[in-house]
Scaffold this motif. Structure first.
Motif, PDB file in Angstrom:
ATOM      1  N   VAL A  19      -7.057   1.547   1.543  1.00 14.08           N
ATOM      2  CA  VAL A  19      -6.669   0.439   0.676  1.00 14.08           C
ATOM      3  C   VAL A  19      -5.458  -0.243   1.288  1.00 14.08           C
ATOM      4  CG1 VAL A  19      -5.188   1.862  -0.785  1.00 14.08           C
ATOM      5  CG2 VAL A  19      -6.172  -0.219  -1.723  1.00 14.08           C
ATOM      6  N   GLU A  20      -5.363  -1.524   1.109  1.00 14.89           N
ATOM      7  CA  GLU A  20      -4.221  -2.272   1.601  1.00 14.89           C
ATOM      8  C   GLU A  20      -3.264  -2.518   0.445  1.00 14.89           C
ATOM      9  OE1 GLU A  20      -5.537  -5.858   3.508  1.00 14.89           O
ATOM     10  OE2 GLU A  20      -6.951  -4.775   4.776  1.00 14.89           O
ATOM     11  N   VAL A  21      -1.982  -2.573   0.761  1.00 17.36           N
ATOM     12  CA  VAL A  21      -0.969  -2.871  -0.245  1.00 17.36           C
ATOM     13  C   VAL A  21      -0.445  -4.272   0.024  1.00 17.36           C
ATOM     14  CG1 VAL A  21       1.280  -2.237  -1.190  1.00 17.36           C
ATOM     15  CG2 VAL A  21      -0.311  -0.454  -0.475  1.00 17.36           C
ATOM     16  N   GLU A  22      -0.550  -5.112  -0.977  1.00 13.72           N
ATOM     17  CA  GLU A  22      -0.017  -6.470  -0.870  1.00 13.72           C
ATOM     18  C   GLU A  22       1.239  -6.550  -1.730  1.00 13.72           C
ATOM     19  OE1 GLU A  22      -1.714 -10.024  -3.066  1.00 13.72           O
ATOM     20  OE2 GLU A  22      -2.451 -10.374  -1.021  1.00 13.72           O
ATOM     21  N   LEU A  23       2.345  -6.920  -1.104  1.00 11.96           N
ATOM     22  CA  LEU A  23       3.574  -7.052  -1.860  1.00 11.96           C
ATOM     23  C   LEU A  23       3.478  -8.277  -2.756  1.00 11.96           C
ATOM     24  CD1 LEU A  23       6.264  -6.153   0.812  1.00 11.96           C
ATOM     25  CD2 LEU A  23       5.283  -4.706  -0.958  1.00 11.96           C
ATOM     26  N   SER A  24       3.794  -8.092  -4.028  1.00  6.53           N
ATOM     27  CA  SER A  24       3.674  -9.177  -4.994  1.00  6.53           C
ATOM     28  C   SER A  24       4.711 -10.267  -4.763  1.00  6.53           C
ATOM     29  CB  SER A  24       3.809  -8.643  -6.422  1.00  6.53           C
ATOM     30  OG  SER A  24       2.810  -7.693  -6.677  1.00  6.53           O
ATOM     31  N   SER A  25       5.853  -9.885  -4.252  1.00  8.84           N
ATOM     32  CA  SER A  25       6.884 -10.879  -3.970  1.00  8.84           C
ATOM     33  C   SER A  25       7.679 -10.420  -2.764  1.00  8.84           C
ATOM     34  CB  SER A  25       7.808 -11.061  -5.175  1.00  8.84           C
ATOM     35  OG  SER A  25       8.540  -9.879  -5.410  1.00  8.84           O
ATOM     36  N   GLU A  84       3.664  -5.473 -13.487  1.00 13.76           N
ATOM     37  CA  GLU A  84       2.203  -5.452 -13.312  1.00 13.76           C
ATOM     38  C   GLU A  84       1.828  -5.132 -11.868  1.00 13.76           C
ATOM     39  OE1 GLU A  84       0.727  -9.175 -14.781  1.00 13.76           O
ATOM     40  OE2 GLU A  84       1.217  -8.680 -16.857  1.00 13.76           O
ATOM     41  N   CYS A  85       2.349  -4.017 -11.378  1.00 16.71           N
ATOM     42  CA  CYS A  85       2.056  -3.621 -10.003  1.00 16.71           C
ATOM     43  C   CYS A  85       1.463  -2.209  -9.998  1.00 16.71           C
ATOM     44  CB  CYS A  85       3.315  -3.695  -9.146  1.00 16.71           C
ATOM     45  SG  CYS A  85       4.627  -2.574  -9.638  1.00 16.71           S
ATOM     46  N   ASP A  86       0.791  -1.883  -8.878  1.00 20.30           N
ATOM     47  CA  ASP A  86       0.183  -0.565  -8.716  1.00 20.30           C
ATOM     48  C   ASP A  86       1.145   0.435  -8.085  1.00 20.30           C
ATOM     49  OD1 ASP A  86      -2.335  -1.434  -9.687  1.00 20.30           O
ATOM     50  OD2 ASP A  86      -2.774  -2.315  -7.727  1.00 20.30           O
ATOM     51  N   ILE A  87       2.054  -0.054  -7.276  1.00 19.31           N
ATOM     52  CA  ILE A  87       2.967   0.809  -6.530  1.00 19.31           C
ATOM     53  C   ILE A  87       4.293   0.093  -6.356  1.00 19.31           C
ATOM     54  CG2 ILE A  87       2.149  -0.026  -4.290  1.00 19.31           C
ATOM     55  CD1 ILE A  87       2.502   2.838  -3.224  1.00 19.31           C
ATOM     56  N   ILE A  88       5.356   0.876  -6.273  1.00 16.13           N
ATOM     57  CA  ILE A  88       6.670   0.322  -5.979  1.00 16.13           C
ATOM     58  C   ILE A  88       7.037   0.783  -4.573  1.00 16.13           C
ATOM     59  CG2 ILE A  88       9.099   0.261  -6.628  1.00 16.13           C
ATOM     60  CD1 ILE A  88       8.189   0.905  -9.506  1.00 16.13           C
ATOM     61  N   MET A  89       7.155  -0.163  -3.670  1.00 14.72           N
ATOM     62  CA  MET A  89       7.467   0.162  -2.279  1.00 14.72           C
ATOM     63  C   MET A  89       8.976   0.291  -2.113  1.00 14.72           C
ATOM     64  SD  MET A  89       4.500   0.364  -0.920  1.00 14.72           S
ATOM     65  CE  MET A  89       4.923   0.463   0.796  1.00 14.72           C
ATOM     66  N   ASN A  90       9.390   1.280  -1.333  1.00 17.11           N
ATOM     67  CA  ASN A  90      10.801   1.561  -1.040  1.00 17.11           C
ATOM     68  C   ASN A  90      11.656   1.630  -2.301  1.00 17.11           C
ATOM     69  OD1 ASN A  90      10.173   1.561   1.683  1.00 17.11           O
ATOM     70  ND2 ASN A  90      10.633  -0.606   1.922  1.00 17.11           N
ATOM     71  N   PRO A 103       7.484  -4.719  -5.719  1.00 16.61           N
ATOM     72  CA  PRO A 103       6.211  -4.460  -6.387  1.00 16.61           C
ATOM     73  C   PRO A 103       5.038  -4.721  -5.439  1.00 16.61           C
ATOM     74  CG  PRO A 103       7.125  -6.547  -7.126  1.00 16.61           C
ATOM     75  CD  PRO A 103       8.135  -5.930  -6.207  1.00 16.61           C
ATOM     76  N   GLY A 104       4.071  -3.806  -5.448  1.00 17.53           N
ATOM     77  CA  GLY A 104       2.897  -3.955  -4.600  1.00 17.53           C
ATOM     78  C   GLY A 104       1.618  -3.760  -5.393  1.00 17.53           C
ATOM     79  N   VAL A 105       0.560  -4.424  -4.946  1.00 14.16           N
ATOM     80  CA  VAL A 105      -0.746  -4.351  -5.602  1.00 14.16           C
ATOM     81  C   VAL A 105      -1.766  -3.865  -4.578  1.00 14.16           C
ATOM     82  CG1 VAL A 105      -2.539  -5.679  -6.797  1.00 14.16           C
ATOM     83  CG2 VAL A 105      -0.138  -6.237  -7.151  1.00 14.16           C
ATOM     84  N   PHE A 106      -2.640  -2.927  -4.969  1.00 14.84           N
ATOM     85  CA  PHE A 106      -3.693  -2.445  -4.088  1.00 14.84           C
ATOM     86  C   PHE A 106      -4.799  -3.484  -4.006  1.00 14.84           C
ATOM     87  CE2 PHE A 106      -2.355   1.937  -5.693  1.00 14.84           C
ATOM     88  CZ  PHE A 106      -1.521   2.146  -4.614  1.00 14.84           C
TER      89      PHE A 106
END
Length: 157
Positions: A48-54, A92-98, A120-123
């Motif tokens: 799965v790829e993680v797309e940073l929401s912002s 509204e994200c799936d994962i919090i990066m760093n 915030p990141g979304v799968f």
């Protein structure tokens, strides 16, 4: 006379033994290789790829009362997980990066205040691993400095 009875007894015993049924026992032994049954599970990994929401990070503060902290057993990892859950719901994200966490005592409530900072990141783009993904995963393992990743099972096709 006693000798006669003893001699007669032994002669009858010898004659009876001749008519007795003889039991022959055979013993056979065979040696073969025994293969123990081994159950293995082969799972194709999901990529799965993680797309940073912002492109900018967020900072959230979550006050927890003494009752909230005791409900989480006072365990720091549980407090972090709860704060991560609240922040992921808010953004509204799936994962919090760093993520970074700042946990401070709150003298007013007797609890703590947890400050979460992260991206915030979304799968997206879920798919079963392809041959290129396997090669990428193998190369990542070779360059890893993390001992757990190096000693983890090797992925095969």
């Amino acid at each position: 006379m006693k000798k006669l009875f003893v001699l007669l007894f032994f002669s009858l015993a010898l004659c009876a033994q001749g008519f007795a049924q003889k039991t022959i026992q055979e013993f056979r032994d065979a040696q073969a290789r025994v293969g123990d049954g081994v159950a293995e599970i082969h799972v194709k990994p999901t990529i799965v790829e993680v797309e940073l929401s912002s492109t900018s990070s967020f900072t959230d503060s979550w006050p927890l009362t003494a009752e909230d902290v005791s409900g989480l057993s006072g365990n720091v990892s549980n407090i972090r997980a709860w704060a991560s859950y609240l922040s992921s719901q808010k953004h509204e994200c799936d994962i919090i990066m760093n993520p970074t966490y700042l946990i401070q005592s709150n003298t007013q409530t007797g609890g703590v205040t947890v400050t979460v900072t992260g991206f915030p990141g979304v799968f997206k783009n879920w798919h079963t691993a392809t041959n290129e993904d396997f090669e990428w995963l193998k190369s990542e393992r070779q360059w890893s400095k993390n001992e757990k990743e190096v000693t983890a099972p090797v992925l095969t096709k």
